[in-house]
Design a protein around this motif. Structure first.
Motif, short mmCIF file in Angstrom:
data_model
loop_
_atom_site.label_atom_id
_atom_site.label_comp_id
_atom_site.label_asym_id
_atom_site.label_seq_id
_atom_site.Cartn_x
_atom_site.Cartn_y
_atom_site.Cartn_z
N ARG A 27 -1.74 11.68 0.04
CA ARG A 27 -1.45 10.29 -0.31
C ARG A 27 -1.28 9.44 0.95
O ARG A 27 -1.70 8.28 0.97
CB ARG A 27 -0.21 10.21 -1.20
N THR A 28 -0.72 10.02 1.99
CA THR A 28 -0.58 9.30 3.26
C THR A 28 -1.96 9.02 3.85
O THR A 28 -2.24 7.91 4.30
CB THR A 28 0.29 10.10 4.25
N ARG A 29 -2.83 10.02 3.82
CA ARG A 29 -4.21 9.81 4.30
C ARG A 29 -4.90 8.71 3.51
O ARG A 29 -5.55 7.84 4.08
CB ARG A 29 -5.02 11.11 4.19
N GLN A 30 -4.75 8.73 2.20
CA GLN A 30 -5.37 7.70 1.37
C GLN A 30 -4.81 6.31 1.71
O GLN A 30 -5.56 5.33 1.75
CB GLN A 30 -5.15 8.01 -0.11
N ALA A 31 -3.53 6.23 1.95
CA ALA A 31 -2.93 4.95 2.33
C ALA A 31 -3.49 4.48 3.67
O ALA A 31 -3.84 3.31 3.84
CB ALA A 31 -1.41 5.07 2.41
N PHE A 32 -3.62 5.40 4.63
CA PHE A 32 -4.20 5.05 5.94
C PHE A 32 -5.62 4.53 5.78
O PHE A 32 -6.00 3.54 6.38
CB PHE A 32 -4.18 6.25 6.88
N GLU A 33 -6.41 5.20 4.94
CA GLU A 33 -7.79 4.74 4.70
C GLU A 33 -7.78 3.33 4.11
O GLU A 33 -8.57 2.48 4.49
CB GLU A 33 -8.52 5.70 3.74
N ASN A 34 -6.86 3.11 3.19
CA ASN A 34 -6.75 1.82 2.52
C ASN A 34 -6.32 0.72 3.47
O ASN A 34 -6.73 -0.42 3.33
CB ASN A 34 -5.76 1.96 1.37
N LEU A 35 -5.50 1.05 4.46
CA LEU A 35 -4.99 0.05 5.40
C LEU A 35 -5.98 -0.28 6.51
O LEU A 35 -5.82 -1.26 7.21
CB LEU A 35 -3.67 0.54 6.01
N GLY A 36 -7.00 0.54 6.68
CA GLY A 36 -8.06 0.18 7.61
C GLY A 36 -8.04 0.88 8.95
O GLY A 36 -7.32 1.87 9.16
N PRO A 37 -8.85 0.37 9.89
CA PRO A 37 -9.18 1.07 11.13
C PRO A 37 -8.00 1.48 12.01
O PRO A 37 -8.02 2.56 12.58
CB PRO A 37 -10.06 0.09 11.88
N VAL A 56 0.84 -1.20 0.00
CA VAL A 56 0.00 0.00 0.00
C VAL A 56 0.88 1.25 0.00
O VAL A 56 0.62 2.22 -0.73
CB VAL A 56 -0.98 -0.01 1.20
N ALA A 57 1.95 1.23 0.80
CA ALA A 57 2.87 2.37 0.83
C ALA A 57 3.45 2.62 -0.56
O ALA A 57 3.52 3.77 -1.02
CB ALA A 57 3.98 2.14 1.84
N ALA A 58 3.83 1.56 -1.25
CA ALA A 58 4.38 1.71 -2.60
C ALA A 58 3.33 2.23 -3.57
O ALA A 58 3.60 3.12 -4.38
CB ALA A 58 4.93 0.36 -3.08
N ARG A 59 2.10 1.71 -3.46
CA ARG A 59 1.03 2.13 -4.36
C ARG A 59 0.74 3.63 -4.23
O ARG A 59 0.42 4.29 -5.21
CB ARG A 59 -0.24 1.33 -4.09
N PHE A 60 0.87 4.16 -3.02
CA PHE A 60 0.60 5.58 -2.80
C PHE A 60 1.86 6.43 -2.82
O PHE A 60 1.84 7.60 -2.43
CB PHE A 60 -0.19 5.77 -1.51
N GLY A 61 2.97 5.85 -3.26
CA GLY A 61 4.21 6.61 -3.42
C GLY A 61 4.82 7.06 -2.10
O GLY A 61 5.37 8.16 -2.01
N ALA A 97 -18.28 4.03 11.92
CA ALA A 97 -16.90 4.48 12.08
C ALA A 97 -15.98 3.35 11.63
O ALA A 97 -16.45 2.28 11.22
CB ALA A 97 -16.64 4.85 13.54
N SER A 98 -14.70 3.58 11.72
CA SER A 98 -13.75 2.60 11.21
C SER A 98 -13.76 1.31 12.01
O SER A 98 -13.42 0.25 11.49
CB SER A 98 -12.35 3.21 11.19
N ILE A 99 -14.15 1.36 13.27
CA ILE A 99 -14.09 0.19 14.14
C ILE A 99 -15.46 -0.43 14.38
O ILE A 99 -15.58 -1.64 14.53
CB ILE A 99 -13.42 0.56 15.48
#
Length: 187
Positions: free
Chosen positions: A43-53, A13-18, A119-121
């Protein structure tokens, strides 16, 4: 070792979001492709969203840390404050009934399957007990605990590596952030 699969997923995920260049600067991996620093917070926010709660919660904590982050980072992480998409109640019904020890129709006079909030959880639903009292039922998302426990183990490990290998990372006190994250999640 037991969290290796999740670690691979995190770095993918980190690689996908640069974000590999940022991780490298923190002592967490090889030098990646150079990324556009101006877009890095989003991009960091998007990666966090992608990685989950767990990562969404980490971003929410970071959104309160004006002592550590600039306005562009705070603005990006503040976007994590909004609700997560709700799960269809059908995916939660068995879990709720198992927790209650009886069918929903027996436990409640009324149960709204449309969530009041998500919410996320967890998500919450309005309900009415047989005696007429209105209540709110909070339901944790399915299979979330093992993934969050794995994420916390990995984040603790990565925070320790970052703190040991990078003066830039040390100023953020990542291990203290992880401790706060774990407390918030457990609450």
């Amino acid at each position: 070792g037991r969290d290796r699969e999740r670690l691979v997923e995190i770095f993918a995920v980190a690689a996908r979001f640069g974000l590999t260049d940022m991780l490298s600067r923190m002592g967490l991996g090889k030098k990646g492709r150079h990324s556009d620093a101006q877009d890095l917070p989003n991009r960091t926010r998007q990666a966090f969203e992608n990685l989950g709660p767990t990562y969404v919660k980490l971003g929410q904590i970071l959104a309160t840390r004006r002592d550590l982050l600039g306005d562009e980072w705070i603005a990006a992480f503040e976007q994590l404050q909004s609700g997560a998409p709700p799960l269809p109640f059908a995916t939660l019904q068995d879990q709720v009934e198992t927790s209650l020890g009886e069918p929903i129709d027996s436990a409640f006079a009324f149960f709204d399957t449309t969530p009041l909030a998500a919410a996320s959880i967890a998500q919450v639903h309005r309900a009415r007990l047989p005696d007429g009292r209105d209540v709110v039922v909070k339901t944790r998302r399915p299979a979330i605990r093992p993934r969050m426990e794995a994420d916390l183990r990995l984040i603790r490990h990565l925070a320790g590596l970052a703190e040991a290998n990078s003066a830039e990372a040390r100023r953020f006190r990542p291990q203290a952030l992880v401790d706060q994250l774990a407390r918030d999640i457990l609450d």
